[in-house]
Design a protein around this motif. Structure first.
Motif, PDB file in Angstrom:
ATOM      1  N   MET A   1       0.829  -1.190   0.000  1.00 46.63           N
ATOM      2  CA  MET A   1       0.000   0.000   0.000  1.00 46.63           C
ATOM      3  C   MET A   1       0.876   1.257   0.000  1.00 46.63           C
ATOM      4  N   THR A  47      -8.416  -0.152   1.314  1.00 45.57           N
ATOM      5  CA  THR A  47      -7.759  -0.931   2.367  1.00 45.57           C
ATOM      6  C   THR A  47      -8.770  -1.721   3.189  1.00 45.57           C
ATOM      7  N   ASP A  48      -9.930  -1.122   3.469  1.00 50.36           N
ATOM      8  CA  ASP A  48     -10.967  -1.823   4.224  1.00 50.36           C
ATOM      9  C   ASP A  48     -11.522  -2.997   3.423  1.00 50.36           C
ATOM     10  N   GLU A  50      -9.975  -4.617   1.028  1.00 49.71           N
ATOM     11  CA  GLU A  50      -8.929  -5.641   0.943  1.00 49.71           C
ATOM     12  C   GLU A  50      -8.901  -6.495   2.212  1.00 49.71           C
TER      13      GLU A  50
END
Length: 71
Positions: A1, A47-48, A50
């Motif tokens: 990331m 990100t959440d 993933e």
């Protein structure tokens, strides 16, 4: 990331954009339906999504130890 810069929006998944859906589905190794369900469940932050997808497909350390026959 990527590193997050203060004041900058984290990457978002635009489910209304067909190209974005294909991109994120490939990037996260998920179907578009799985991606859609994940965005519904946790919101559109990449990100959440993933973490949600990985959590749905991963095993715990305890599961792995059990699979190896350890007690």
């Amino acid at each position: 990331m990527k590193d997050q810069t203060p004041g900058v929006q984290p990457e978002r998944i635009d489910m209304d954009n067909p190209q974005a859906r294909v991109h994120w589905a490939r990037k996260l190794d998920a179907s578009e339906d799985q991606l859609r369900e994940a965005v519904r469940a946790v919101g559109d932050r990449a990100t959440d999504v993933e973490l949600h997808l990985k959590g749905a497909r991963s095993t715990t350390n305890s599961d792995r130890v059990h699979e190896l026959g350890a007690k």
